[in-house]
Design an enzyme around this catalytic site. Sequence first.
Site, PDB file in Angstrom:
ATOM      1  N   ASP A   1       0.751  -1.208   0.050  1.00  0.00           N
ATOM      2  CA  ASP A   1      -0.036   0.099  -0.092  1.00  0.00           C
ATOM      3  C   ASP A   1       0.824   1.276   0.015  1.00  0.00           C
ATOM      4  O   ASP A   1       2.045   1.285   0.316  1.00  0.00           O
ATOM      5  CB  ASP A   1      -0.821  -0.086   1.174  1.00  0.00           C
ATOM      6  CG  ASP A   1      -2.159   0.630   1.091  1.00  0.00           C
ATOM      7  OD1 ASP A   1      -2.333   1.536   0.264  1.00  0.00           O
ATOM      8  OD2 ASP A   1      -3.088   0.154   1.585  1.00  0.00           O
ATOM      9  N   ASP A  12     -10.450   3.046  -3.065  1.00  0.00           N
ATOM     10  CA  ASP A  12     -11.100   1.464  -2.522  1.00  0.00           C
ATOM     11  C   ASP A  12     -12.623   1.515  -2.897  1.00  0.00           C
ATOM     12  O   ASP A  12     -13.300   2.572  -2.813  1.00  0.00           O
ATOM     13  CB  ASP A  12     -11.258   1.817  -0.937  1.00  0.00           C
ATOM     14  CG  ASP A  12      -9.776   1.573  -0.259  1.00  0.00           C
ATOM     15  OD1 ASP A  12      -8.926   1.586  -0.911  1.00  0.00           O
ATOM     16  OD2 ASP A  12      -9.751   1.159   0.965  1.00  0.00           O
TER      17      ASP A  12
HETATM   18  C1  GAL Z   1      -6.264   0.912   1.827  1.00  0.00           C
HETATM   19  C2  GAL Z   1      -6.296  -0.393   0.887  1.00  0.00           C
HETATM   20  C3  GAL Z   1      -7.489  -1.324   1.646  1.00  0.00           C
HETATM   21  C4  GAL Z   1      -6.971  -1.888   2.746  1.00  0.00           C
HETATM   22  C5  GAL Z   1      -6.390  -0.734   3.500  1.00  0.00           C
HETATM   23  C6  GAL Z   1      -5.878  -1.429   4.797  1.00  0.00           C
HETATM   24  O1  GAL Z   1      -5.394   1.600   1.473  1.00  0.00           O
HETATM   25  O2  GAL Z   1      -6.815   0.200  -0.328  1.00  0.00           O
HETATM   26  O3  GAL Z   1      -7.723  -2.178   0.472  1.00  0.00           O
HETATM   27  O4  GAL Z   1      -5.705  -2.693   2.232  1.00  0.00           O
HETATM   28  O5  GAL Z   1      -5.799   0.135   3.206  1.00  0.00           O
HETATM   29  O6  GAL Z   1      -5.474  -0.495   5.993  1.00  0.00           O
END
Ligand code: GAL
Length: 697
Positions: A407, A487
């Site tokens: 991420d 997301d």
């Molecule tokens: C977001 C990501 C999600 C999940 C989340 C965890 O940035 O897009 O799918 O992984 O972080 O904190």
Amino acid sequence: MKPFPFLRSAIGVCLVAAAHQLSAETVWVDTLDLKTAIQDYGTATSKVSLDGNPLMIAGRTFARGFATHAEGWLAIQLDGKARTFSAQVGIDDEVKGKPGGTAEFVVLGDEVKLWSSGLMRLGDAAKTCEVPLAGVKRLELVVTDGEDNNYYDHANWAEAKIETDGATTFATIARISGVPYILTPPAPASPRINGASVFGVRPGSPFLFTVPVTGQRPMTFSASGLPEGLQINAQSGRITGRLAVAGTFAVTLRAENALGRAEKKFRIICGERIALTPPMGWNSWNCFAGEVTADRVKRAADTLVKTGLINHGWTYINVDDFWQNHRGSKDPTLTGPTRDAQGNIQPNVRFGDMKALADYVHELGLKIGLYSSPGPWTCGGCAGSYGHELQDAQAYAEWGFDYLKYDWCSYGGIADGLAADDPKVPSVHWGKGESDLAIAQAPYALMGEALHRQPRDIVYSLCQYGMSDVWKWGDTVGGHSWRTTNDISGTWKSMSGIALAQDKAAPFAQPGNWNDPDMLILGYIGWGNPQPTRLTPDEQYLHFSLWCLFSSPLLIGCDMEKLDDFTLSLLTNDEVIAINQDPLGRQATCVDTVGDVRVYLKKLEDGSVAVGFCNFGRQPAELKYERFAHLGLSGRHTVRDLWRQQEVGTIEAGRDGWPLTIPTHGIVLVKIAPVPVPPAQASATPAPASTKLPAKP
Ligand code: GAL
């Protein structure tokens, strides 16, 4: 007034809990059962903010009310016994300094919009909502994401109360959406070999491929043409071993039970490229979010096997955020050193022994993934990999992990020049990565290289929401897939919005490189509070079909232990999955639009095409499709209905139109293959089109 689109699906009334009485005239909403509330993050809270602080809007605190998160929904059965609803609405001050924090509050009575706050931002003074309710049977309190995204949309309905006409009790309503209908025929009892027909591995890496076969057990498996170094287990159907040298190997897989035998051609390509078809599996985030534990992950893996999903090619069990310790949580299961004295990453006590977890999952014939961030902190505020990239990649390989989702999050602070240990490094921040290509690429190249050096194959999934057109360069940093958008949340608006944004990245999809529109929102999902998906059955057919047409990684996001027959039927249609797993690796694009219907077409390896007629409109679509040139078709073709797994006839491109009925927010998904014309008949008059797809049950 128009019914509010977010709520057009049928509402099933299920009286869940009675309200407590404060007085004969006032029912405070914070006394109702808020468990029925649906929202994109967390759970609705009574009398405190989403993070457990006093409710506060622009410096004003409120003792009563409830907090939710966009997109949020709470419905209350009134049966005409209420006089007014009132509240003070606004964004909670606790999200100060975070991105997002915009929402619109909407009140509906019997599906009609009665009041709206307009767009509200963090820092706006609370708005007074006063709505007469005479005669209203059902009240719905909705929070939309304010047309941007749902980040940090902590939305307060402060002082929310209902003045009644003598009623002392109300109940909240749980929502169901439409009547599910199953199209996928049951798999035959005789063996059928499903899943990918090509598999990539690097020389020297451990090989694991479980041949996905449906049919009655016991079953025996065999394979001919396996290169030296690989063997198949006759009972489990697992191919294991290692290949010393690169090459392409043509293999025939076989499966046999008391009722028959099946055979399938399979190509093993040993070289630098892996993930030659889109990865398929499960990820913990959309159901458990910050509540994930090793035990839950093991149970998800067990269920993937028990439900038979493994026999359709579902393989990866991916642990998302919150397997590490947290930067500041008071939760004892997340508190502890993030790294040891040598800098080795420490799992939290919910996970403990990561190798044991990986072994457990491999024992089932599955693969396992996990999650980190290039910044010092992940999006959830747990330890990231910044400054420890190689060390972390080594740890993942030693533990036996097969997949990494990486991420962006706090790397934004680093990109902006903050020191990693600066407490001001935010958990979620885009920083200069959004505008500076070299900055956007650097952390992904670093981890890409670290993973590449490991003596095992680790699928590398970049999660930076499409910044700097990642699809154009993800391959060059070693990526196998990359998120193309923010997301997904649990709504039609989110899913359809993401679907409509995929075409720009389509030319970059190819074996080993996949555009990722985020995880599936089917089944029980809800980021720590799993509830049945808010998509209608037709929307679910459309969602899964599109993700297959897009050659997207298929990651189930739901609570596996709550899989119902309908959801399972969506996830086990081998002809639909075959579109996703087609070895040519093309991504469908929209080739035609007829009103609200968009026609998506994906070229397949065998020369046929998969076509989805997708109705994004609010009414069922009836059309006579004639523009075959848009599909690149001429001449005579067979048409197969993929969900029903039935031939439905032939079409003669350029002759009669093709009658289609497509449900609201639904899809007609077909495979169209040319009928070879024997030379003698080539000049004969073709028969008229005879294709009529069966109507929806
Ligand atoms: C977001 C990501 C999600 C999940 C989340 C965890 O940035 O897009 O799918 O992984 O972080 O904190």
